[in-house]
Design a protein around this motif. Structure first.
Motif, short mmCIF file in Angstrom:
data_model
loop_
_atom_site.label_atom_id
_atom_site.label_comp_id
_atom_site.label_asym_id
_atom_site.label_seq_id
_atom_site.Cartn_x
_atom_site.Cartn_y
_atom_site.Cartn_z
N LEU B 151 0.84 -1.21 0.00
CA LEU B 151 0.00 0.00 0.00
C LEU B 151 0.87 1.25 0.00
CD1 LEU B 151 -2.83 -1.09 2.47
CD2 LEU B 151 -2.96 -0.88 -0.01
N THR B 152 1.97 1.23 0.77
CA THR B 152 2.87 2.39 0.78
C THR B 152 3.44 2.64 -0.61
OG1 THR B 152 3.47 1.76 3.03
CG2 THR B 152 4.88 3.37 1.93
N MET B 153 3.91 1.57 -1.23
CA MET B 153 4.48 1.70 -2.58
C MET B 153 3.43 2.15 -3.59
SD MET B 153 7.60 1.30 -2.90
CE MET B 153 9.09 0.47 -2.45
N SER B 154 2.17 1.69 -3.40
CA SER B 154 1.10 2.11 -4.30
C SER B 154 0.91 3.61 -4.21
CB SER B 154 -0.21 1.41 -3.93
OG SER B 154 -0.06 0.02 -4.06
N LEU B 155 0.90 4.14 -2.98
CA LEU B 155 0.76 5.59 -2.81
C LEU B 155 1.92 6.32 -3.48
CD1 LEU B 155 -0.43 6.10 0.87
CD2 LEU B 155 -1.74 6.24 -1.25
N LEU B 156 3.11 5.72 -3.36
CA LEU B 156 4.31 6.35 -3.92
C LEU B 156 4.20 6.49 -5.44
CD1 LEU B 156 7.35 7.21 -3.52
CD2 LEU B 156 7.91 4.83 -3.90
N THR B 205 1.78 1.74 -20.40
CA THR B 205 3.19 2.14 -20.44
C THR B 205 3.54 2.90 -19.17
OG1 THR B 205 2.92 2.39 -22.81
CG2 THR B 205 4.94 3.20 -21.87
N GLY B 206 2.71 3.88 -18.82
CA GLY B 206 2.93 4.65 -17.60
C GLY B 206 2.90 3.75 -16.38
N GLY B 207 1.95 2.83 -16.36
CA GLY B 207 1.79 1.94 -15.22
C GLY B 207 3.01 1.06 -15.00
N ILE B 208 3.52 0.51 -16.09
CA ILE B 208 4.66 -0.41 -15.94
C ILE B 208 5.93 0.36 -15.56
CG2 ILE B 208 6.18 -1.94 -17.24
CD1 ILE B 208 3.66 -3.10 -18.51
N LEU B 209 6.07 1.57 -16.11
CA LEU B 209 7.23 2.37 -15.70
C LEU B 209 7.14 2.70 -14.22
CD1 LEU B 209 7.74 4.70 -18.78
CD2 LEU B 209 9.03 2.68 -18.10
N SER B 212 8.19 -0.29 -12.29
CA SER B 212 9.65 -0.47 -12.25
C SER B 212 10.25 0.41 -11.17
CB SER B 212 10.31 -0.13 -13.59
OG SER B 212 9.43 -0.19 -14.63
N ARG B 213 9.63 1.57 -10.96
CA ARG B 213 10.15 2.43 -9.88
C ARG B 213 9.89 1.76 -8.53
NH1 ARG B 213 8.23 8.29 -7.74
NH2 ARG B 213 9.77 8.35 -6.07
N ALA B 214 8.70 1.21 -8.36
CA ALA B 214 8.34 0.59 -7.08
C ALA B 214 9.26 -0.59 -6.77
CB ALA B 214 6.90 0.13 -7.12
N ILE B 215 9.67 -1.31 -7.81
CA ILE B 215 10.46 -2.52 -7.58
C ILE B 215 11.88 -2.17 -7.15
CG2 ILE B 215 11.63 -3.08 -9.76
CD1 ILE B 215 10.20 -5.74 -9.68
N MET B 268 22.23 -7.58 -10.57
CA MET B 268 21.96 -8.14 -11.89
C MET B 268 20.53 -8.69 -11.96
SD MET B 268 25.58 -10.00 -12.68
CE MET B 268 25.07 -10.94 -14.12
N VAL B 269 20.10 -9.38 -10.90
CA VAL B 269 18.73 -9.92 -10.88
C VAL B 269 17.72 -8.78 -10.97
CG1 VAL B 269 17.06 -11.22 -9.53
CG2 VAL B 269 19.46 -11.90 -9.51
N LEU B 270 17.96 -7.72 -10.18
CA LEU B 270 17.06 -6.57 -10.18
C LEU B 270 17.00 -5.92 -11.56
CD1 LEU B 270 15.30 -4.99 -8.23
CD2 LEU B 270 17.24 -3.53 -7.72
N LEU B 271 18.19 -5.79 -12.20
CA LEU B 271 18.23 -5.17 -13.53
C LEU B 271 17.45 -6.01 -14.53
CD1 LEU B 271 21.90 -3.84 -13.86
CD2 LEU B 271 19.79 -2.52 -13.71
N ILE B 272 17.60 -7.33 -14.44
CA ILE B 272 16.90 -8.20 -15.38
C ILE B 272 15.38 -8.06 -15.18
CG2 ILE B 272 16.40 -10.63 -15.92
CD1 ILE B 272 19.43 -11.13 -15.40
N LEU B 273 14.96 -7.99 -13.92
CA LEU B 273 13.55 -7.82 -13.62
C LEU B 273 13.03 -6.51 -14.23
CD1 LEU B 273 11.83 -9.78 -12.00
CD2 LEU B 273 12.07 -8.29 -10.02
N LEU B 274 13.81 -5.43 -14.06
CA LEU B 274 13.43 -4.12 -14.62
C LEU B 274 13.36 -4.18 -16.14
CD1 LEU B 274 15.52 -1.64 -12.46
CD2 LEU B 274 13.05 -1.81 -12.59
N LEU B 275 14.38 -4.84 -16.71
CA LEU B 275 14.44 -4.96 -18.17
C LEU B 275 13.20 -5.69 -18.69
CD1 LEU B 275 16.72 -3.98 -20.04
CD2 LEU B 275 17.39 -6.36 -20.28
N LEU B 276 12.81 -6.76 -17.96
CA LEU B 276 11.63 -7.52 -18.34
C LEU B 276 10.39 -6.63 -18.34
CD1 LEU B 276 11.85 -11.02 -16.61
CD2 LEU B 276 11.39 -10.52 -19.03
N LEU B 277 10.21 -5.89 -17.24
CA LEU B 277 9.05 -5.01 -17.13
C LEU B 277 9.02 -3.98 -18.26
CD1 LEU B 277 8.64 -4.27 -13.33
CD2 LEU B 277 7.02 -5.41 -14.83
#
Lengths: 266, 292
Positions: B151-156, B205-209, B212-215, B268-277
């Protein structure tokens, strides 16, 4: 409009069925008085053309007839517009109901970014018709009615954006016919089209008037002369003259009408 | 009489052309600088983390022994977090955007709300962390759970999603709305059948970007009290959990050299996750992109 003209148009309309009766309509955009005391009656199964220079209120008037004008903030109206005897400016008249009876074709072709089929069935679908067989029939009937069936029957599932401008406008007319309206309003429907497409739409209008009452705004006086039964000349938000098209173009009674028609201004 | 002296024009030609070339190289240099820094960063991370970047790393729990440690709990935790943030922020964000664009009257109150939403997008993430701590963790007694963090991240990310969705909704041509209204459609039918289908690429597009910030965010989660070390997985949204950035933060703060390499592998794992998103965002945009 002067009293004698009002008298005359009343007499002419005796015995005919009236679709629209506009009585003392005034409209303001904020402070700007855009329509002044409009008096105009539309007869069933006729083509009524509205001409006049830019900014004379003709588009405003036609948009008032299906209350599309309400989309613009700050619009105020007084007076009444009776559609089949009911005042449409009365806020208790549901605008969605009015628009199922009064279709509209816009200046710029505005098909949805969907297939040709989906464009035509959009209206029937929102009114709750789901039977595929009926929808198929509506599509064929409407596209035939809009004289575009032969051109698109083999690609009903392709995107409407692939059609030419003239075809798109006829598709929009078909989409409008699909809800089987009583009146079709046309706001400069050919101004974005080339001469050949314009001709096709004009021919179509002659067919359409058998089943619909048509009110068309046009910048093109020859077009008004060719296609309409009656013509109204608007100037600065007033109806200067409203009578039979043959009369207004051959023997206008107002000097200003004559000046406009002969190209002295506007 | 001629007002322009053409010999002067010719004289002026040379400096104009050289300025043209100069600025071209200036902008190229600016681009290359960013690329170079990114390149160095990637090289260091990959060269350090690669030895640990294997299947074992993905499947193992965190451990005091670097050769046994893995990102399993953190990776699963990040996915849990996304599972809460994605629906909550998208539903609230798109709903707000639709209300502001289609229903709300343009008056002083909506302007005020609008300005505040734009401002919220610029509020430091740690402030959202404090808000989450007060409201979700303490007042609602959710603890450092998946739900509280979600919920905190959602608000963010909400302001970003609202603004992006508003842009997308606003760019739907008004002619299409008119066509729908002209056929007797209600406002809701028009939104559902015309506006949203046309706006969906921009919204997603906006949602996924925003996701990626939340992650990648760490600061608000530190404030929420997420553990730096956790050797079990959450079973429900009310369970305590940890995420990738927290795990990386933990490893970088350890004195041993090996843990820094582990942190690089975690990045590296985090970057791959971001790249996927981001790839998904691009694919969606390309699939639905239409011209009007």
């Amino acid at each position: 409009m002067s009293e004698t003209q009002a008298q005359m148009s009343m007499n002419e309309n005796d015995g005919n069925k009236l679709v629209y009766k506009t009585n003392g309509l005034n409209l303001w955009y904020g402070e700007n008085h855009a329509l002044k005391d409009i008096q105009l009656h539309v007869v069933e199964n006729e083509v009524t053309a509205i001409i006049g220079p830019s900014g004379c209120g003709k588009s405003t008037y036609i948009k008032t007839l299906n209350r599309m004008i309400e989309l613009i903030p700050g619009v105020k109206t007084t007076g009444e517009i009776l559609y089949r005897g009911r005042n449409i400016l009365d806020k208790t008249y549901p605008v969605e109901e009015l628009r199922t009876k009064v279709g509209m074709v816009f200046q710029k072709p505005n098909p949805f970014p969907k297939s040709i089929y989906e464009n035509v069935v959009y209206g029937p679908r929102i009114h709750g018709i789901r039977d595929k067989k009926i929808l198929d029939q509506i599509v064929e009937k409407s596209l035939r009615g809009a004289a575009i069936w032969d051109e698109v029957k083999d690609r009903l599932q392709t995107n409407a954006y692939g059609l030419s401008g003239g075809q798109q406008q006829r598709l929009c007319i078909a989409r409008c016919m699909a809800i089987e309206p009583d009146v079709i309003l046309m706001d400069e429907p050919t101004s974005a089209l080339d001469p050949i497409s314009t001709l096709k739409v004009e021919e179509l209008l002659q067919e359409l008037k058998k089943n619909f009452s048509i009110i068309i705004v046009t910048h093109n006086m020859q077009q008004a002369a060719r296609i309409s039964d009656k013509t109204a000349f608007f100037l600065n938000g007033e109806v200067i003259e409203f009578t039979k098209t043959s009369k207004i173009f051959s023997n206008p009674s107002d000097k200003r009408t004559e000046d406009y028609i002969t190209g002295r201004f506007g | 009489m001629k007002l322009i002296d053409h010999s002067k024009v010719l004289n002026h030609m040379k400096p104009r052309l050289s300025f043209n070339v100069f600025f071209r190289f200036l902008f190229l240099l600016a681009t290359l600088f960013g690329l170079l820094v990114l390149g160095i960063l990637l090289y260091r991370i990959i060269s350090e983390g690669f030895p640990y970047f294997d299947l074992h790393f993905f499947q193992s729990l965190p451990s005091r022994h670097p050769e046994q440690a893995g990102v399993y709990t953190a990776l699963i935790g990040s996915i849990w977090l996304m599972a809460v943030v994605a629906p909550v922020s998208l539903i609230l964000g798109v709903g707000t955007a639709i209300f502001l664009e289609e229903y709300a009257k343009k008056n002083a109150i909506t302007t005020f709300i609008q300005i505040n939403i734009s401002n919220l997008a610029g509020v430091p993430s740690i402030v959202f962390g404090l808000l989450g701590l007060t409201v979700f963790v303490r007042a609602l007694a959710l603890g450092s759970s998946v739900l509280a963090a979600g919920l905190t991240m959602s608000l963010l990310v909400l302001p970003v999603i609202i603004v992006a969705s508003q842009e997308a909704i606003r760019s739907v041509p008004k002619e299409l709305r008119q066509a729908s209204y002209g056929l007797g459609a209600t406002k809701w039918q028009t939104i559902l059948r015309v506006v949203l289908p046309a706006a969906i690429p921009g919204i997603l597009t906006g949602g996924i970007l925003a996701l990626s910030r939340a992650i990648g965010e760490t600061a608000p989660l530190v404030v929420l009290g997420l553990p730096l070390f956790l050797a079990f997985l959450p079973r429900t949204v009310f369970d305590i959990f940890t995420v990738l950035p927290m795990q990386i933060f933990n490893w970088t703060s350890r004195p041993q050299e090996e843990f820094r390499a582990l942190a690089a592998a975690g990045i590296m794992v985090l970057l791959i996750l971001l790249l996927l998103l981001n790839t998904i965002a691009v694919l969606i945009r390309n699939k639905y992109q239409r011209r009007y």
